[in-house]
Design an enzyme around this catalytic site. Structure first.
Site, PDB file in Angstrom:
ATOM      1  N   ASN A 171       0.838  -1.192   0.000  1.00 36.16           N
ATOM      2  CA  ASN A 171       0.000   0.000   0.000  1.00 36.16           C
ATOM      3  C   ASN A 171       0.877   1.249   0.000  1.00 36.16           C
ATOM      4  OD1 ASN A 171       0.909   0.355   2.648  1.00 36.16           O
ATOM      5  ND2 ASN A 171      -1.000  -0.354   3.583  1.00 36.16           N
ATOM      6  N   ASP A 175      -8.996 -10.001  -0.685  1.00 37.00           N
ATOM      7  CA  ASP A 175      -8.314  -9.090   0.233  1.00 37.00           C
ATOM      8  C   ASP A 175      -8.418  -7.648  -0.240  1.00 37.00           C
ATOM      9  OD1 ASP A 175      -6.324  -8.753   2.579  1.00 37.00           O
ATOM     10  OD2 ASP A 175      -5.284  -7.782   0.900  1.00 37.00           O
TER      11      ASP A 175
END
Length: 337
Positions: A15, A212
């Site tokens: 991320n 996810d």
């Protein structure tokens, strides 16, 4: 029999603050499990006319013990620990390595169950070759785990009739923040050749990565902070997803404590070519996320605003799972001490 794979973590694995996505880790875990499962299921003498491939049927609870970061090397070790007549259990451990300092730590552990399908006819389940156990006790413990997961899969199938309408962009003009409807999210994906095994059905790791991603969107919309995967309850693969299907991955918040939130994820497959077969529920799971500040320290999870009896019931069910998992973690910690 064991196998180890390794890969350096790159920016597109993580991320915006450098934490590797839980889905990336899950995909690597499944790849190692698939390799060893398929190798073992093709070791039986006389199988030259009926080779098979191991298809993921279930992933037991997966704990994310420590985060992994860009630049670290993930070492994924898989070992077969039990074999029934038509399935095999694979235990997987993930270690992260800082290649600058040499420091290593375990980040994940999981147990996966595979079923071998014939390459001649992907609907036929083949027999699993036996394995050698270190002791009779090891075989007996494996049998207990096998019976437990088999019962859990049957119970989960009974809940699969519930429909969840796809939502890609919740209407924030009508949905109040912190409600289930505000954060509910969906992803639609056309299954292509790169998503599939050589005989045309989707790799379990590809599906888990999509799950996810959707669960992470739900958690981020609810918390509005940096979120990371903390654990994944059992992932059940009910039916194979074939190349050419359109999959809809939908997630919704079900429970939130002060420190974590649970998200239920469904995967529905819709065949494009054989449309007469209709849409079907392929995979289900519960993901747990925690919220972090920019320094990586835990933040409180905003409380959920429940609407209706269904959301209240799912919240209570989630609370029960949360308390059960908490009690299990404490018991495991006491045994290790």
């Amino acid at each position: 029999m064991s196998v180890t794979t390794a890969r350096i973590m790159r920016p597109d694995d993580a991320n915006i603050v450098g934490n590797v996505h839980g889905g990336t880790i899950l995909k690597m875990i499944e790849e190692a499990g698939c390799i060893i499962g398929t190798r073992h299921c093709n070791t039986q003498p006389g199988l030259s006319q009926d080779r098979c491939a191991a298809q993921l049927a279930r992933v037991e609870r997966t704990d994310f013990l420590y985060p992994m970061f860009i630049g670290e090397v993930a070492h994924v070790s898989a070992e077969i620990t039990y074999a029934s007549k038509h399935s095999v259990e694979v235990q997987v451990h993930v270690m992260s390595e800082n290649i600058l300092t040499g420091a290593t730590k375990m980040t994940n552990r999981a147990a996966l169950w595979y079923v071998p399908f014939s390459l001649e006819n992907v609907n036929n389940v083949t027999e699993v070759p036996p394995i050698k156990y270190a002791s009779p006790g090891q075989e007996e413990e494996g049998k207990k785990r096998y019976e437990a997961q088999k019962m859990e899969r049957l119970e989960t199938k009974e809940r699969n009739g519930e429909l969840l309408m796809p939502v890609s962009a919740p209407d924030r003009t009508t949905k109040e923040p912190y409600t289930v409807g505000f954060s509910q999210s969906s992803l639609i994906h056309l299954v292509g050749p790169s998503d599939c095994t050589l005989h045309g059905f989707v790799h379990g790791g590809v599906t888990m990565k999509l799950m996810d991603e959707v669960a992470g969107i739900v958690a981020a919309r609810h918390c509005k902070t940096n979120i990371v995967t903390a654990s994944v309850d059992a992932i059940n693969f009910h039916r194979k997803i074939m190349q050419g299907c359109v999959v809809t991955v939908s997630g919704r918040a079900t429970f939130a404590s002060n420190k974590s939130m649970e998200i239920e994820v469904f995967v529905d497959a819709d065949p494009l070519i054989e449309a007469e077969k209709g849409k079907y529920r392929a995979v289900t799971a519960f993901f747990t996320y925690i919220s972090l500040d920019m320094q990586g320290k835990p933040l409180p999870i905003p409380p959920m605003k429940l609407e209706g009896d269904g959301e209240q019931r799912r919240f209570e069910d989630g609370k029960m799972r949360y308390l059960q998992n908490k009690a299990k973690r404490l018991a495991d910690k006491e045994r290790q001490q």
